[in-house]
Write a protein that holds these residues in place. Structure first.
Motif, PDB file in Angstrom:
ATOM      1  N   ASP A 329       0.581  -1.296  -0.001  1.00 10.51           N
ATOM      2  CA  ASP A 329       0.137  -0.029   0.046  1.00 10.51           C
ATOM      3  C   ASP A 329       0.825   1.356  -0.014  1.00 10.51           C
ATOM      4  O   ASP A 329       0.485   2.292  -0.475  1.00 10.51           O
ATOM      5  N   THR A 330       1.957   1.178   0.840  1.00 12.58           N
ATOM      6  CA  THR A 330       2.877   2.553   0.720  1.00 12.58           C
ATOM      7  C   THR A 330       4.290   2.346   0.431  1.00 12.58           C
ATOM      8  O   THR A 330       4.744   3.366   0.426  1.00 12.58           O
ATOM      9  N   ARG A 331       4.756   1.220   0.097  1.00 10.26           N
ATOM     10  CA  ARG A 331       6.053   0.820  -0.207  1.00 10.26           C
ATOM     11  C   ARG A 331       6.397   0.021  -1.457  1.00 10.26           C
ATOM     12  O   ARG A 331       5.515  -1.083  -1.719  1.00 10.26           O
ATOM     13  N   VAL A 332       7.270   0.288  -2.323  1.00  8.29           N
ATOM     14  CA  VAL A 332       7.802  -0.505  -3.373  1.00  8.29           C
ATOM     15  C   VAL A 332       9.261  -0.601  -3.455  1.00  8.29           C
ATOM     16  O   VAL A 332      10.065   0.450  -3.246  1.00  8.29           O
ATOM     17  N   PHE A 333       9.714  -1.646  -3.699  1.00  4.62           N
ATOM     18  CA  PHE A 333      11.317  -1.830  -3.830  1.00  4.62           C
ATOM     19  C   PHE A 333      11.369  -3.061  -4.754  1.00  4.62           C
ATOM     20  O   PHE A 333      10.523  -3.689  -5.114  1.00  4.62           O
ATOM     21  N   ALA A 334      12.891  -3.057  -5.177  1.00  7.53           N
ATOM     22  CA  ALA A 334      13.162  -4.011  -6.069  1.00  7.53           C
ATOM     23  C   ALA A 334      14.210  -4.651  -5.878  1.00  7.53           C
ATOM     24  O   ALA A 334      15.214  -4.162  -5.111  1.00  7.53           O
ATOM     25  N   VAL A 335      14.478  -5.836  -6.155  1.00  4.40           N
ATOM     26  CA  VAL A 335      15.792  -6.695  -5.650  1.00  4.40           C
ATOM     27  C   VAL A 335      16.201  -7.431  -7.135  1.00  4.40           C
ATOM     28  O   VAL A 335      15.384  -7.322  -8.057  1.00  4.40           O
ATOM     29  N   ASP A 348      10.731   8.078  -1.812  1.00  2.96           N
ATOM     30  CA  ASP A 348      12.071   8.608  -1.415  1.00  2.96           C
ATOM     31  C   ASP A 348      11.495  10.312  -0.724  1.00  2.96           C
ATOM     32  O   ASP A 348      11.722  10.966  -1.969  1.00  2.96           O
ATOM     33  N   PRO A 349      11.580  10.348   0.276  1.00  4.29           N
ATOM     34  CA  PRO A 349      11.337  12.008   0.512  1.00  4.29           C
ATOM     35  C   PRO A 349      12.389  12.730   0.268  1.00  4.29           C
ATOM     36  O   PRO A 349      12.022  13.835  -0.127  1.00  4.29           O
ATOM     37  N   GLY A 350      13.579  12.385   0.386  1.00  6.67           N
ATOM     38  CA  GLY A 350      14.577  13.284  -0.053  1.00  6.67           C
ATOM     39  C   GLY A 350      14.551  13.832  -1.652  1.00  6.67           C
ATOM     40  O   GLY A 350      15.022  14.890  -1.721  1.00  6.67           O
ATOM     41  N   VAL A 354       7.179   9.740  -4.648  1.00  6.20           N
ATOM     42  CA  VAL A 354       6.052   8.666  -3.878  1.00  6.20           C
ATOM     43  C   VAL A 354       6.193   7.437  -4.465  1.00  6.20           C
ATOM     44  O   VAL A 354       6.780   7.227  -5.477  1.00  6.20           O
ATOM     45  N   ALA A 355       5.464   6.529  -3.688  1.00  7.92           N
ATOM     46  CA  ALA A 355       5.365   5.162  -4.310  1.00  7.92           C
ATOM     47  C   ALA A 355       4.320   4.845  -5.142  1.00  7.92           C
ATOM     48  O   ALA A 355       3.287   5.240  -4.602  1.00  7.92           O
ATOM     49  N   PRO A 356       4.360   4.147  -6.212  1.00  9.62           N
ATOM     50  CA  PRO A 356       3.359   4.009  -7.137  1.00  9.62           C
ATOM     51  C   PRO A 356       2.703   2.663  -6.726  1.00  9.62           C
ATOM     52  O   PRO A 356       3.224   1.958  -5.862  1.00  9.62           O
ATOM     53  N   ARG A 357       1.328   2.579  -6.966  1.00  8.61           N
ATOM     54  CA  ARG A 357       0.862   1.277  -6.897  1.00  8.61           C
ATOM     55  C   ARG A 357       1.089   0.507  -8.310  1.00  8.61           C
ATOM     56  O   ARG A 357       0.762   0.652  -9.293  1.00  8.61           O
ATOM     57  N   VAL A 358       2.084  -0.385  -8.086  1.00  5.58           N
ATOM     58  CA  VAL A 358       2.464  -1.480  -9.005  1.00  5.58           C
ATOM     59  C   VAL A 358       1.411  -2.245  -9.598  1.00  5.58           C
ATOM     60  O   VAL A 358       0.763  -3.040  -8.646  1.00  5.58           O
ATOM     61  N   GLY A 382      14.480   2.194 -10.604  1.00  8.62           N
ATOM     62  CA  GLY A 382      13.278   2.774 -10.045  1.00  8.62           C
ATOM     63  C   GLY A 382      13.115   4.212 -10.662  1.00  8.62           C
ATOM     64  O   GLY A 382      12.053   4.874 -10.192  1.00  8.62           O
ATOM     65  N   ALA A 383      14.010   4.772 -11.602  1.00  2.22           N
ATOM     66  CA  ALA A 383      13.721   6.154 -12.115  1.00  2.22           C
ATOM     67  C   ALA A 383      12.253   6.400 -12.989  1.00  2.22           C
ATOM     68  O   ALA A 383      12.075   5.288 -13.728  1.00  2.22           O
TER      69      ALA A 383
END
Length: 423
Positions: A329-335, A348-350, A354-358, A382-383
């Motif tokens: 719901d609030t986080r997306v990451f890749a490996v 990435d607040p810096g 925001v994180a998309p809904r994948v 992630g760009a």
């Protein structure tokens, strides 16, 4: 000397020929070119046209909801393969059915078709074994193989299960192919059996009662592993304690038994990597304990991911190339799909991102939505890759995307739309 007059008949014929030639030219401009080849391939696509067709709409469909993982659909070249109401369907980009695949009489096809490396398409089917006297009817499950280009049957392999139910109530899942073996699972809420089929000989090699196989992994010279979940007979996988297990894909023998979870999910995260998620037995709404880890074909944990105090673990999608993307719901990451090494994470607040809904990932591209609409990310970095792709498909290949119908209602046959790739 007066000019010679052209005979009236010749003038009429000349004008008529000109008109007919012009009409033929206009008709030729609008007529489809039967010799035209497939549209350009976009691998991966980053832009989609307006919808050109739809699936599963109307009262005749037996497919409900729009869960990407549950949609019984595969994109095979420029065609869409699906199962609906017991039938195997092949449609074009307009949603028009293309003749070819046919379910054998008495079989009820279900689940997502799976394309094979040699141009075939695999589909699971079930049928009733007639009873006689004091012997009750039984249940047969069958792996059907079709030619992906023509829809012609290539063969089938069937086996009778140790339990019975009505075929429409039996879920069927082709987990994939590894070491020349396709693995099919038949299940209800309380029973499940996995079946291994040798594709070369169209012969059933093994059955594993009580096991539902969700993914197949390559294991080098050892062949492959069928990775799934073992749940006790009569118990629901969603609520009972279930063990994550690995079977030898060729023999069906159990290689390992791993973590015990509630409502476990297993998915391929690479050719030799899987992602296992679920909840521990102590999980409650007030004490969340969701888990997510990456394991190899031997059942060894490669990496464990901290999912915080989430009750529902993230959903992970392998892009069928080098990257696996997980999103909640609030986080997306890749490996990395070979090592499970982390690559990037959002939000990435810096960087004010925001994180998309994948919705899905394929061949280096991640598809999803934010408050700004659909977008495409680069799977490795992630760009933002395209901020106006026109659609956020839940399934995609080089020619087509399949997405949720905008006006549909999830759970009430909302349907899915076909969107051609244009760039």
């Amino acid at each position: 000397m007066p000019a010679r007059r052209r005979p009236p008949g010749r003038t009429v014929v000349t004008v008529l020929l000109a008109v007919l030639t012009g009409l033929a030219g206009l008709a030729g401009c609008g007529a489809p070119d039967e010799t035209a080849g497939p549209p350009p391939a976009h691998d991966p696509p980053t832009g989609f046209a307006a919808p050109t067709g739809s699936l599963f709409g109307g009262s005749g469909t037996r497919v409900f909801g729009r869960d990407a993982d549950a949609l019984p659909v595969a994109l095979v070249g420029t065609a869409v393969w699906a199962t609906d109401g017991g039938r195997v369907l092949r449609v074009d980009s307009t949603g028009t059915e293309v003749p070819g695949p046919a379910t054998p009489p008495g079989r009820h096809a279900a689940g997502r078709p799976v394309a094979t490396a040699d141009g075939g398409v695999l589909v699971g089917a079930a049928s009733v074994v007639p009873g006689a006297g004091t012997t009750p009817p039984g249940l047969s499950v069958e792996l059907l193989a079709f030619d992906g280009a023509t829809g012609a049957p290539r063969g089938s392999a069937a086996t009778v299960l140790p339990w019975a139910d009505r075929p429409p109530a039996v879920a069927l899942r082709v987990a994939g192919v590894v070491a020349g073996v396709a693995v099919l699972t038949a299940s209800t809420d309380s029973r499940r059996t996995a079946v291994g089929v040798d594709l070369a000989t169209q012969r059933v090699l093994w059955t594993a009662d009580g096991v539902a196989v969700d993914a197949v992994l390559a294991d080098g010279p050892a062949g492959g592993t069928a990775l799934g979940v073992a749940t006790g007979s009569g118990q629901s996988r969603a609520y009972a304690d279930s063990a994550v297990v690995g079977l030898d894909a060729v023999t069906g023998l159990r290689r390992f038994a791993g973590e015990v979870l509630r409502d476990p999910a297993v998915a391929a995260a690479g050719p030799g990597l899987a992602v296992v998620s679920g909840r521990t037995g102590a999980t409650t709404l007030s004490a969340s304990a969701a888990t997510l880890r990456f394991v190899d074909a031997r059942g060894v944990t490669v990496r464990t991911v901290d999912v915080g105090r989430s009750y529902t673990p993230p959903r992970c999608v392998w892009d069928e190339a080098a990257t696996t993307v997980c999103g909640g719901d609030t986080r997306v990451f890749a490996v990395d799909a070979a090592t499970a090494a982390p690559l990037w994470e959002l939000p990435d607040p810096g960087a004010n991102r925001v994180a998309p809904r994948v919705t899905t990932a394929w061949h280096g591209a991640v598809y999803g939505t934010t408050v700004n609409g659909p977008l495409v990310l680069d799977a490795r970095t992630g760009a933002d890759r395209d901020t106006r792709p026109g659609a956020a498909p839940v399934l995609v290949n080089a020619y087509l995307g399949l997405g949720a119908e905008a006006g549909g209602v999830a759970g009430f046959g909302g349907g899915a739309v076909i969107t051609p790739a244009v760039r």
